[in-house]
Design a protein around this motif. Structure first.
Motif, short mmCIF file in Angstrom:
data_model
loop_
_atom_site.label_atom_id
_atom_site.label_comp_id
_atom_site.label_asym_id
_atom_site.label_seq_id
_atom_site.Cartn_x
_atom_site.Cartn_y
_atom_site.Cartn_z
N TYR A 8 -38.09 30.53 54.71
CA TYR A 8 -36.73 30.90 54.32
C TYR A 8 -36.40 32.31 54.82
CZ TYR A 8 -38.79 33.73 50.57
OH TYR A 8 -39.50 34.67 49.86
N ASP A 9 -35.13 32.66 54.76
CA ASP A 9 -34.67 33.98 55.22
C ASP A 9 -33.53 34.43 54.32
OD1 ASP A 9 -34.05 36.30 56.72
OD2 ASP A 9 -34.64 35.30 58.58
N ASP A 10 -33.27 35.74 54.31
CA ASP A 10 -32.16 36.25 53.51
C ASP A 10 -30.91 36.47 54.35
OD1 ASP A 10 -33.07 38.43 54.95
OD2 ASP A 10 -32.81 39.86 53.29
N LYS A 11 -30.93 36.00 55.59
CA LYS A 11 -29.81 36.20 56.51
C LYS A 11 -29.28 34.86 57.00
CE LYS A 11 -31.52 40.68 58.21
NZ LYS A 11 -32.67 40.70 57.30
N ASP A 12 -28.00 34.86 57.38
CA ASP A 12 -27.36 33.69 57.94
C ASP A 12 -28.20 33.12 59.09
OD1 ASP A 12 -24.77 32.11 57.97
OD2 ASP A 12 -24.88 32.76 60.07
N PRO A 13 -28.41 31.81 59.18
CA PRO A 13 -27.66 30.73 58.51
C PRO A 13 -28.16 30.33 57.12
CG PRO A 13 -29.17 29.78 60.10
CD PRO A 13 -29.30 31.27 60.24
#
Length: 657
Positions: free
Chosen positions: A585-590
């Motif tokens: 997972y990531d905290d940035k778009d997308p």
């Protein structure tokens, strides 16, 4: 002390009792990390994936008894104490971990040391949850010195002492100490003062290693070298920890099982784990449980089988082998304190002491009435003996139970996870009479069997079925990786303490979780007997006490290492090592950015077996503040018994108030 970000300063002081004398040229030390010297904590994974990665203190211990530097001893190994503590970990309990280091002081080589965690309030908060101030910690102060409170109060320890002094040993009193009703079911109003499994394995480790300077030390002459702790707000029983076990194994006592009869142990200042064990041994249910643990750890791949003990010791030997010449050059000599003498000691432990130790201690325990002569059933598959407790078997596999190690007796077994022996010694209503030999089809998650001869029962033989968990069956369903803290009220926790992760069974069958573990991102190993029912959730948290405060129910377990606020990969594997699910997972778009620090969680939209776990399109921000741990998949759960049983019973994942 150097951290991942460079040099980190600490204050240092001498650690130890007898060894702190000025006659000793090579002391052990304690390092404190405080804000006045730099960072308030050491942030570094000193013990790899085994433990936590933040510390406000850490010990640097070295050989003292039987050392070259202090006692000019021929017996120096750097192995006995660390093996005893490692063994507690291999037996399924939290333990104080260590790693070896070369240490230089003011530019001069000072020899081999090892880090060691300290079993105090911070340790309790790190591994059990809550805060350091939630814990009462009692320790032995030293030889011929009474115990001392290092954190919290003596209140619960005193209560345990008083309730077991001169007690009758009846089931009502025994189960009350475990937080249970007289029938063994959970008492919602009870107070759990004894963690029987921890206490039994703690004492069994002392007996097995012949450690004569722990608990009731040196033939019961004094209390020495122990730590124990309990969360006084949510007591789950005192946890005892092995500590400073240099006088053990070939440097200990051949038979350590004798009771401590000195009258001083009837006084609170000398109360310890061994005296508690001896008091509880009046009770038949405790003695049966003790015998079950002896069989579990001594046979079928247990922690104290000859093969596994030798393997555990060999791991530490291999870490030390190349370093010993440097220690000998600094503190030894060319004869009795040399790499050659060290190797002779090691060879004796590996080739003579460990291979024969189990059978000796089993007989010693029989002599004390702590282990029966009646043997449990032998289990076979296709004619071969099943020599494991955790066994990969497909449904439909045939198992044969044989009463081949006894001249008399009848096999009784269950396939529903219950004990064929009922409380009090009768045959359980769920037990099946297997006669002298029975063939059973593998079903459920576990088989449990005993032999009964008259009023006598054998130890429990159990097989936990482990399985390949299909990727479409079990999914990471919610990740709460960056929330907000609580700066008001009686309990204040940092934001990271409220984080959680949820998994869901997407299949129509119960999934066995024995041996399954999160191995990357967070670290958590599911307990033996754990299952998750069809369509059910299990929630793991960073801090169970903080979680319960905010979300209103008890999570299934506590994981180590926080979820990264900037994103990372989280991996779940089954008992066979196969990846069941992995999410990057990531905290940035997308990826949904609205979950980053707002109190919302990442919630999976599509739990279809073919859906890509790493596709941001399959994840949403939760609609609700604080996420939806457990969701609508909620059921009341029986959490009776010890921690292991409670974990197994919590198949639905959510445990309500």
């Amino acid at each position: 002390m150097e951290s991942a970000n460079g040099l980190q300063l600490s204050t240092i002081r001498i650690r130890g009792g007898y060894s702190s004398t000025s006659r000793n040229p090579k002391h052990s030390y304690r390092l404190f990390f405080r804000s006045e010297y730099g960072d308030a904590k050491l942030k570094y994974p000193l013990f790899g994936n085994e433990g936590v990665d933040e510390f406000d203190k850490i010990d640097l211990r070295t050989s003292q008894n039987h050392s070259w530097a202090f006692e000019n001893s021929r017996r120096n190994t750097f192995l006995r104490d660390i093996f005893c503590r490692d063994l507690q970990g291999k037996s399924g309990h939290h333990f104080t971990k260590s790693r070896y280091y070369h240490i230089y002081m003011n530019g001069m080589y000072w020899g081999i040391f090892m880090t060691q965690e300290r079993a105090e309030g911070r340790f309790g908060a790190s591994y059990f949850g809550g805060k350091p101030e939630d814990y009462d910690v009692i320790k032995a102060m030293g030889w011929m010195k009474p115990t001392e409170v290092t954190d919290g109060t003596l209140d619960l320890y005193r209560e345990l002492f008083e309730r077991t002094l001169d007690w009758s040993g009846d089931n009502k009193d025994y189960f009350a100490l475990l937080g249970l009703k007289p029938d063994g079911s959970r008492d919602p109003y009870g107070k759990t003062l004894v963690d029987a499994d921890n206490l039994i394995d703690y004492m069994l480790g002392i007996f097995y290693t012949g450690s004569n300077d722990e608990a009731a030390a040196w033939g019961g002459r004094s209390t020495n070298n122990f730590f124990c702790m309990i969360d006084h707000d949510n007591p789950a029983g005192f946890k005892f920890f092995r500590h400073d076990a240099e006088h053990s194994m070939d440097a200990g006592w051949e038979d350590r099982t004798a009771p401590a009869n000195d009258k001083k142990f009837r006084e609170l200042p000398w109360f310890n784990g061994q005296t508690l064990h001896e008091r509880l041994s009046k009770n038949e249910e405790y003695r049966m449980r003790f015998a079950d643990h002896v069989y579990r750890h001594f046979y079928n791949g247990g922690s104290m089988t000859p093969g596994n003990s030798i393997e555990l010791m060999s791991t530490r030997v291999n870490e030390l082998q190349a370093a010993i010449p440097a220690e000998a050059a600094r503190w030894g000599n060319t004869t009795s304190q040399s790499p050659e003498m060290w190797q002779r000691n090691v060879d004796y432990l590996l080739r003579r002491w460990l291979p024969t130790r189990r059978d000796k201690v089993a007989q010693q325990l029989r002599n004390r009435g702590l282990y029966p002569d009646l043997a449990p059933p032998v289990m076979r598959s296709n004619g071969a003996v099943i020599a494991q407790r955790k066994w990969g078997a497909a449904p439909g596999t045939m198992i044969t139970l044989e009463n081949s190690d006894n001249e008399r007796g009848t096999i009784f077994y269950t396939t529903d996870g219950t004990d064929p022996r009922a409380i009090g010694g009768d045959i359980s209503g769920d037990a099946i009479d297997g006669g002298d030999k029975e063939t059973v089809v593998v079903s459920g998650t576990v088989m449990k069997a005993r032999v009964k001869d008259g009023s006598n029962w054998s130890p429990l033989r159990e097989i936990l079925y482990i399985q390949n968990i299909g990727k479409s069956s079990l999914k990471i369903s919610e990740i709460h990786y960056h929330t907000y803290g609580n700066d008001s009220g009686p309990d204040t926790f940092d934001a990271g303490e409220y984080e959680f992760l949820e998994i869901r069974n997407c299949s129509n069958k119960t999934i066995h979780l024995t041996g399954a573990a999160f191995t990357k991102g967070i670290h958590y190993a599911f307990p033996d007997n754990a299952t998750i029912g069809p369509g059910r959730h299990i929630v793991l948290s960073a801090n169970p006490k903080a979680f319960r405060e905010r979300y209103g129910f008890q999570p299934f377990g506590k994981y180590f290492r926080g979820l990264d606020n900037s994103g990372e990969t989280v991996v779940l594997r089954d008992a066979l090592g196969n990846v069941v699910d992995a999410v990057t997972y990531d905290d940035k778009d997308p990826w949904p950015e609205t979950v980053d620090g707002t109190g919302k969680s990442l919630t999976r939209k599509n739990l279809d077996g073919n859906a890509d776990s790493n596709d941001p399109g399959n994840w949403n921000a939760s609609r609700e503040q604080d996420g939806t741990p457990g969701g609508e998949y909620v059921s009341e759960v029986d959490t009776s018994g010890d921690d292991e049983t409670a974990s197994a019973n919590a198949a639905a994942g959510r445990v309500k108030n």
